[in-house]
Design an enzyme around this catalytic site. Structure first.
Site, short mmCIF file in Angstrom:
data_model
loop_
_atom_site.label_atom_id
_atom_site.label_comp_id
_atom_site.label_asym_id
_atom_site.label_seq_id
_atom_site.Cartn_x
_atom_site.Cartn_y
_atom_site.Cartn_z
N GLU A 134 -0.55 2.56 3.35
CA GLU A 134 0.09 3.28 2.68
C GLU A 134 0.80 5.04 3.89
O GLU A 134 1.92 5.53 4.14
CB GLU A 134 -0.11 4.24 1.19
N THR A 179 0.25 8.16 -3.21
CA THR A 179 0.65 7.95 -4.05
C THR A 179 -0.31 7.86 -5.22
O THR A 179 -0.02 7.79 -6.11
CB THR A 179 1.92 6.89 -4.30
N ASN A 239 -5.64 2.76 -6.13
CA ASN A 239 -6.23 3.66 -7.39
C ASN A 239 -6.49 3.05 -8.04
O ASN A 239 -7.34 3.81 -8.99
CB ASN A 239 -4.58 3.49 -7.65
N SER A 281 -2.78 -3.15 -9.06
CA SER A 281 -2.23 -4.43 -8.28
C SER A 281 -3.25 -5.65 -9.66
O SER A 281 -2.97 -6.51 -8.82
CB SER A 281 -3.07 -4.62 -7.65
FE1 SF4 Z 1 4.35 2.03 -6.68
FE2 SF4 Z 1 2.42 1.23 -8.17
FE3 SF4 Z 1 2.10 2.46 -5.84
FE4 SF4 Z 1 2.33 3.54 -7.71
S1 SF4 Z 1 1.11 2.21 -7.71
S2 SF4 Z 1 3.33 3.85 -5.92
S3 SF4 Z 1 4.04 2.67 -9.01
S4 SF4 Z 1 3.58 0.22 -6.35
#
Ligand code: SF4
Length: 331
Positions: A134, A179, A239, A281
């Protein structure tokens, strides 16, 4: 003996991941040749293995490898993490059709990067690795005007420290972020930058996505009630790894599982209540498998879910030809 499991809601797939996986499945069903995905469609090993096994999907890290694949493939799917304009351009040069499965929330950050760069701003892009897909994609929108900044307390090759980063013009400066970072660490990093550069522009809608925030909030809420947290995530899921760090910080004991099989190696001695969450994910059947294994070891196990599911959906991307004209995909 574990007596209780609390499953965090939300956990697992976010809207961007659902959209991206469905885009691959849809393309794999409708194309008469195997489809190719640029990068892992989402950062989870099980998802990638299943798509490769069930649909024959190829994953490449270099578009030049598409031609070299034994079964060929004239359609490339861009992963949920997004790609730089240079990658899109290379796909056109190679004559590839494309399906852009970039999460719309990542696309939003790309749009901001382009807008501010056009207006002459330097973009301070906060990320957790200069090599994250990203970060590569967003910084590729304006490489000459982007400076990568590490999240507070984390450094790495190519990432500048928020305390020492220098900028060409402190009056024309904007901060954007990956993000999927730690909500708290990102806020502190932006505070440091704002203190150093008072004219720093902070866009009105923040870049951290709803899925990242909601999963972290729920871990914080559940942590005081559990002795340990299990976090199902691949190590390259940003994440997911932030959830693992947060769970460890909040309840003192957190373990990463790729799949339920990893439970065998854990020492859960003294743990009576366990919290479980998973990356955006991670397929939920992996979580259910962990619960089933815990239940097999602890027949009186009480399992509850806390929190709320999200109700967000993203539209499927269109297929574009090498000239960017839409191509109809058979259902
Ligand atoms: Fe998009 Fe999911 Fe990544 Fe958040 S975690 S930016 S909603 S793909």
């Amino acid at each position: 003996m574990i007596e209780r499991v609390i499953l965090a809601k939300p956990r697992g797939f976010c809207a961007g991941v659902v959209m991206a996986i469905q885009a691959v499945e849809r393309a794999a069903r409708s194309e008469d040749r195997p489809v190719t995905v640029y990068h892992s469609i989402v950062h989870n090993h099980t998802v990638v293995e299943r798509l490769a096994e069930e649909y024959g999907v190829h994953f490449v890290e270099d578009l030049n490898a598409v031609d070299a694949l034994p079964a060929g493939g004239d359609t490339v799917i861009f992963s949920a993490h997004g790609v730089s304009p240079a990658v899109r351009q290379r796909a056109r040069e190679l004559g590839l059709s494309s399906i852009d499965a970039t999460c719309p929330l990542v696309t939003k950050v790309h749009t901001e990067a382009r807008k501010y760069a056009r207006e002459g701003y330097t973009v301070l892009l906060i990320g957790d690795s200069a090599r994250h897909q990203e970060v590569l994609g967003t910084s590729g929108e304006a490489p000459e005007q982007t400076i990568l900044v590490g999240v507070l307390g984390k450094s790495g090759p190519g990432l500048h420290d928020p305390y020492t980063v220098s900028v060409p013009d402190p009056q024309r400066l904007v901060v954007l972020t990956q993000t999927t970072l730690s909500v708290d660490d990102t806020r502190r990093t932006i505070e440091i930058l704002k203190a150093r550069f008072p004219a720093l522009v902070i866009p009105p809608s923040e870049d951290l996505c709803y899925a990242t925030k909601n999963r972290q909030d729920e871990v914080k809420r559940i942590a005081p009630a559990v002795d340990a947290f299990l976090v199902l995530t691949s190590t390259h899921s940003s994440n997911g790894m932030r959830l693992l760090e947060l769970a460890g910080a909040e309840c003192g004991r957190a373990y990463r599982l790729e799949t339920g099989a990893d439970l065998d190696a854990l020492n859960l001695e003294g743990v009576r209540t366990v919290g479980i969450t998973s990356a955006a994910s991670t397929p939920d059947d992996l979580v259910q498998d962990v619960v089933a294994r815990l239940r097999a070891l602890n027949p009186a196990l009480i399992v509850s879910e806390e929190g709320e599911w999200e109700h967000i959906e993203f539209r499927q991307p269109r297929k574009l030809g090498p000239n960017d004209a839409p191509i109809r995909v058979q259902q």
